[in-house]
Design a protein around this motif. Structure first.
Motif, PDB file in Angstrom:
ATOM      1  N   SER A  54      -4.814   3.647  19.354  1.00 46.61           N
ATOM      2  CA  SER A  54      -6.192   3.582  18.881  1.00 46.61           C
ATOM      3  C   SER A  54      -6.579   2.237  18.293  1.00 46.61           C
ATOM      4  CB  SER A  54      -6.427   4.679  17.833  1.00 46.61           C
ATOM      5  OG  SER A  54      -5.491   4.562  16.784  1.00 46.61           O
ATOM      6  N   SER A  55      -5.641   1.286  18.246  1.00 44.83           N
ATOM      7  CA  SER A  55      -5.955   0.000  17.629  1.00 44.83           C
ATOM      8  C   SER A  55      -5.298  -1.143  18.383  1.00 44.83           C
ATOM      9  CB  SER A  55      -5.475  -0.007  16.175  1.00 44.83           C
ATOM     10  OG  SER A  55      -5.587  -1.306  15.619  1.00 44.83           O
ATOM     11  N   ALA A  56      -6.070  -2.216  18.588  1.00 43.48           N
ATOM     12  CA  ALA A  56      -5.493  -3.414  19.198  1.00 43.48           C
ATOM     13  C   ALA A  56      -4.542  -4.094  18.225  1.00 43.48           C
ATOM     14  CB  ALA A  56      -6.609  -4.371  19.617  1.00 43.48           C
ATOM     15  N   ALA A  57      -4.847  -3.999  16.951  1.00 42.63           N
ATOM     16  CA  ALA A  57      -4.017  -4.640  15.923  1.00 42.63           C
ATOM     17  C   ALA A  57      -2.967  -3.651  15.425  1.00 42.63           C
ATOM     18  CB  ALA A  57      -4.891  -5.103  14.766  1.00 42.63           C
ATOM     19  N   PRO A  58      -1.725  -4.110  15.232  1.00 39.25           N
ATOM     20  CA  PRO A  58      -0.685  -3.215  14.742  1.00 39.25           C
ATOM     21  C   PRO A  58      -0.694  -3.090  13.226  1.00 39.25           C
ATOM     22  CG  PRO A  58       0.248  -5.372  15.144  1.00 39.25           C
ATOM     23  CD  PRO A  58      -1.219  -5.466  15.517  1.00 39.25           C
ATOM     24  N   GLY A  59      -0.115  -2.013  12.719  1.00 38.66           N
ATOM     25  CA  GLY A  59       0.318  -1.966  11.326  1.00 38.66           C
ATOM     26  C   GLY A  59       1.739  -2.495  11.275  1.00 38.66           C
ATOM     27  N   PHE A  60       2.378  -2.421  10.123  1.00 41.06           N
ATOM     28  CA  PHE A  60       3.776  -2.851  10.070  1.00 41.06           C
ATOM     29  C   PHE A  60       4.493  -2.199   8.902  1.00 41.06           C
ATOM     30  CE2 PHE A  60       1.252  -6.076   7.840  1.00 41.06           C
ATOM     31  CZ  PHE A  60       1.905  -6.178   6.623  1.00 41.06           C
ATOM     32  N   SER A  61       5.828  -2.106   9.062  1.00 41.97           N
ATOM     33  CA  SER A  61       6.692  -1.627   7.981  1.00 41.97           C
ATOM     34  C   SER A  61       7.596  -2.767   7.553  1.00 41.97           C
ATOM     35  CB  SER A  61       7.574  -0.461   8.462  1.00 41.97           C
ATOM     36  OG  SER A  61       6.799   0.674   8.776  1.00 41.97           O
ATOM     37  N   ILE A  62       7.740  -2.940   6.256  1.00 45.50           N
ATOM     38  CA  ILE A  62       8.701  -3.910   5.742  1.00 45.50           C
ATOM     39  C   ILE A  62       9.467  -3.220   4.623  1.00 45.50           C
ATOM     40  CG2 ILE A  62       6.828  -4.991   4.390  1.00 45.50           C
ATOM     41  CD1 ILE A  62       8.477  -7.602   4.468  1.00 45.50           C
ATOM     42  N   GLN A  63      10.783  -3.137   4.803  1.00 45.52           N
ATOM     43  CA  GLN A  63      11.631  -2.338   3.917  1.00 45.52           C
ATOM     44  C   GLN A  63      11.005  -0.944   3.712  1.00 45.52           C
ATOM     45  OE1 GLN A  63      13.190  -4.551   0.514  1.00 45.52           O
ATOM     46  NE2 GLN A  63      13.076  -6.443   1.674  1.00 45.52           N
ATOM     47  N   ASN A  64      10.659  -0.580   2.491  1.00 46.54           N
ATOM     48  CA  ASN A  64      10.146   0.785   2.282  1.00 46.54           C
ATOM     49  C   ASN A  64       8.622   0.839   2.180  1.00 46.54           C
ATOM     50  OD1 ASN A  64      10.041  -0.528  -0.174  1.00 46.54           O
ATOM     51  ND2 ASN A  64      10.501   1.297  -1.382  1.00 46.54           N
ATOM     52  N   VAL A  65       7.943  -0.204   2.652  1.00 48.28           N
ATOM     53  CA  VAL A  65       6.477  -0.239   2.580  1.00 48.28           C
ATOM     54  C   VAL A  65       5.880  -0.173   3.989  1.00 48.28           C
ATOM     55  CG1 VAL A  65       4.478  -1.626   1.917  1.00 48.28           C
ATOM     56  CG2 VAL A  65       6.473  -1.506   0.412  1.00 48.28           C
TER      57      VAL A  65
ATOM     58  N   VAL B 117       2.434  -0.342   6.132  1.00 44.21           N
ATOM     59  CA  VAL B 117       1.089  -0.892   5.986  1.00 44.21           C
ATOM     60  C   VAL B 117       0.225  -0.426   7.154  1.00 44.21           C
ATOM     61  CG1 VAL B 117      -0.236  -3.028   5.868  1.00 44.21           C
ATOM     62  CG2 VAL B 117       1.991  -2.857   4.714  1.00 44.21           C
ATOM     63  N   MET B 118      -0.858   0.301   6.835  1.00 45.30           N
ATOM     64  CA  MET B 118      -1.625   0.949   7.879  1.00 45.30           C
ATOM     65  C   MET B 118      -3.121   0.670   7.722  1.00 45.30           C
ATOM     66  SD  MET B 118       0.656   4.401   8.041  1.00 45.30           S
ATOM     67  CE  MET B 118       0.312   4.847   6.365  1.00 45.30           C
ATOM     68  N   ALA B 119      -3.853   0.928   8.792  1.00 43.45           N
ATOM     69  CA  ALA B 119      -5.298   0.702   8.784  1.00 43.45           C
ATOM     70  C   ALA B 119      -6.007   1.750   7.927  1.00 43.45           C
ATOM     71  CB  ALA B 119      -5.828   0.749  10.208  1.00 43.45           C
ATOM     72  N   GLY B 120      -7.208   1.412   7.452  1.00 49.43           N
ATOM     73  CA  GLY B 120      -7.981   2.356   6.657  1.00 49.43           C
ATOM     74  C   GLY B 120      -8.862   3.281   7.484  1.00 49.43           C
ATOM     75  N   VAL B 121      -9.226   2.850   8.683  1.00 46.14           N
ATOM     76  CA  VAL B 121     -10.060   3.706   9.547  1.00 46.14           C
ATOM     77  C   VAL B 121      -9.272   4.985   9.839  1.00 46.14           C
ATOM     78  CG1 VAL B 121     -11.175   3.871  11.804  1.00 46.14           C
ATOM     79  CG2 VAL B 121     -11.178   1.692  10.573  1.00 46.14           C
ATOM     80  N   PRO B 122      -9.831   6.153   9.480  1.00 44.99           N
ATOM     81  CA  PRO B 122      -9.037   7.383   9.538  1.00 44.99           C
ATOM     82  C   PRO B 122      -8.404   7.684  10.901  1.00 44.99           C
ATOM     83  CG  PRO B 122     -10.983   7.746   8.206  1.00 44.99           C
ATOM     84  CD  PRO B 122     -11.124   6.367   8.798  1.00 44.99           C
ATOM     85  N   SER B 123      -9.121   7.417  11.997  1.00 45.41           N
ATOM     86  CA  SER B 123      -8.545   7.755  13.303  1.00 45.41           C
ATOM     87  C   SER B 123      -7.303   6.911  13.588  1.00 45.41           C
ATOM     88  CB  SER B 123      -9.584   7.557  14.406  1.00 45.41           C
ATOM     89  OG  SER B 123     -10.061   6.213  14.387  1.00 45.41           O
TER      90      SER B 123
ATOM     91  N   ARG C 292       3.178   7.971  13.762  1.00 46.71           N
ATOM     92  CA  ARG C 292       4.185   7.098  14.352  1.00 46.71           C
ATOM     93  C   ARG C 292       5.328   6.833  13.381  1.00 46.71           C
ATOM     94  NH1 ARG C 292       3.012   4.607  19.100  1.00 46.71           N
ATOM     95  NH2 ARG C 292       1.810   6.527  19.138  1.00 46.71           N
ATOM     96  N   VAL C 293       4.989   6.680  12.104  1.00 44.77           N
ATOM     97  CA  VAL C 293       6.004   6.276  11.112  1.00 44.77           C
ATOM     98  C   VAL C 293       6.850   7.457  10.628  1.00 44.77           C
ATOM     99  CG1 VAL C 293       6.309   5.428   8.738  1.00 44.77           C
ATOM    100  CG2 VAL C 293       4.758   4.238  10.301  1.00 44.77           C
ATOM    101  N   LEU C 294       6.211   8.595  10.379  1.00 41.97           N
ATOM    102  CA  LEU C 294       6.915   9.697   9.701  1.00 41.97           C
ATOM    103  C   LEU C 294       8.213  10.126  10.379  1.00 41.97           C
ATOM    104  CD1 LEU C 294       4.554  12.276   8.004  1.00 41.97           C
ATOM    105  CD2 LEU C 294       6.041  10.535   7.037  1.00 41.97           C
ATOM    106  N   PRO C 295       8.234  10.247  11.720  1.00 43.90           N
ATOM    107  CA  PRO C 295       9.491  10.698  12.343  1.00 43.90           C
ATOM    108  C   PRO C 295      10.643   9.717  12.161  1.00 43.90           C
ATOM    109  CG  PRO C 295       7.630  10.941  13.849  1.00 43.90           C
ATOM    110  CD  PRO C 295       7.136  10.122  12.695  1.00 43.90           C
ATOM    111  N   THR C 296      10.349   8.471  11.759  1.00 48.65           N
ATOM    112  CA  THR C 296      11.418   7.481  11.576  1.00 48.65           C
ATOM    113  C   THR C 296      12.035   7.556  10.181  1.00 48.65           C
ATOM    114  OG1 THR C 296       9.998   5.709  10.680  1.00 48.65           O
ATOM    115  CG2 THR C 296      10.096   5.918  13.079  1.00 48.65           C
TER     116      THR C 296
END
Lengths: 250, 250
Positions: free
Chosen positions: A134-145, A147-153, A161-165
């Motif tokens: 749903s987004s051209a731009a990625p979020g990212f994880s660094i260590q235990n943080v 970082v995700m978009a604010g647009v709800p969709s 995507r993150v939770l199963p990891t």
């Protein structure tokens, strides 16, 4: 063994000014609960570098996971990635895999990359990308943080995507019963149940609906059998309380 | 002169577990904005004594005002009043004016006072009551902390009762314009406007609606003339951006 813990940091002037209703807390709370991760705190802070850095450092040292929403777009008020890099004391620059992703996704949408859009490919060193449809731009994880978009969709897809990891804990199970009496009528008995079942949480949520002052009682815990046991006692309490079993059950 | 600041502390396991959607932040944010008080932070913490005390002490020292919601009912999980007393280091006991209020209101509703209900008349020493029509139990203010119910219909009435008693700042004025282009297209120009008008906030909020990737631009500030000036420039920007003036204006 206790469950992993998490905090949610919402970055958004628009929430604090009242312009926008916060719309992501509930989704994250429900999904974490299902994954056996305890959401222990939510903070909403403005789009200010120092405030974001301070909150991130406090929360990431205190909880197993920190999720953030907002501030990862292309405009001047999108400063989350830089704040995350500062919090971790790492460099941030345009990363080639993020740039390639942004370019191919943008081309497919007939959007031309400019300097502003390229900012969305700036990723702190050591992070891994969160790539969603749903987004051209990625979020990212660094260590235990995370970082995700604010647009709800987009936010919801990034959470999915993150939770199963993440290492899961014991999912929380809950049962709920409506009493058609005010909570003051049953408060003493509830206090007794809470003392008798220290592993369970007995929540009491008053409501006023169609002329009825009522109470929803929620039993929560990670041991399903114990939750059923506690819930059976709540049902007994309702049966024993005159007027509590109104017309509408759920 | 800068505006007074405020924080909002939401006390509620039910929000963090996902059982209930938080419903008071937006009302408080809008009302504070209108009163010229800057909502600077929101925290949601669980129904745990130590967590509430720590958050209260941190927030009340940092901001001019702290508003709380939740945890002032009659049940075992209603521990806010005790936590507030502990945070201020004062005693708490049943207060006669609160008891009289509770008794007369309860009698009018044919509700009998019991020990559990009487807990709602326990008020920290030195507090003043927040009395509203929608609740038999009062909220209270102690120094710069305003303790209110979590039920939205009662919360809003308590906010309406408290706000006129606080020193007001300059109300925030905002104007908003929809662009039917992605925010990356206008990000450079917005950055220029933000630099040119440091007293104004230019917010950029992307949306995806009916096939259009668009952006709402919000100009906010406390000087109405300056807001109009900045907004005129945003309107010029839209006129100068091909495709930005789509069908739907607002």
């Amino acid at each position: 063994m206790s469950n992993p813990t998490a905090a949610f940091l919402v970055i958004g002037d628009e929430i604090l000014s009242g312009r926008t209703r916060e719309a992501n807390v509930n989704y994250l709370a429900v999904e974490l609960s299902g994954a056996g991760i305890d959401l222990s705190e939510v903070r909403i802070v403005p789009d200010e570098h120092d405030r974001i850095v301070a909150a991130l450092n406090e929360l990431r040292s205190r909880y197993d996971h920190v999720f953030t929403s907002g501030g990862i777009g292309p405009t001047h008020d999108d400063i989350t990635a830089d704040a995350v890099a500062a919090a971790f004391g790492v460099e941030i620059s345009v990363r080639e895999d993020a740039r390639a992703l942004l370019e191919s996704r943008s081309a497919a949408r007939h959007i031309q990359i400019n300097d502003a859009r390229l900012r969305m490919a700036r990723i702190p060193d050591g992070a891994s990308l969160i790539v969603v449809d749903s987004s051209a731009a990625p979020g990212f994880s660094i260590q235990n943080v995370h970082v995700m978009a604010g647009v709800p969709s987009i936010f919801t897809e990034m959470v999915d995507r993150v939770l199963p990891t993440l290492a899961a804990g014991a999912p929380t199970v809950s049962r709920e019963l409506r009493f058609d009496v005010g909570e003051g009528r049953i408060a003493d008995q509830l206090r007794g149940l809470a003392a008798e079942f220290p592993e369970l949480a007995f929540g009491s949520y008053p409501f006023f609906s169609e002329g009825v002052y009522g109470t929803n009682i929620v039993v929560r815990g990670t041991d399903p059998d114990l939750v059923e046991l506690g819930f059976a006692r709540v049902r007994q309490l309702r049966d024993a309380t005159p007027g509590a079993g109104g017309a509408a059950y759920r």
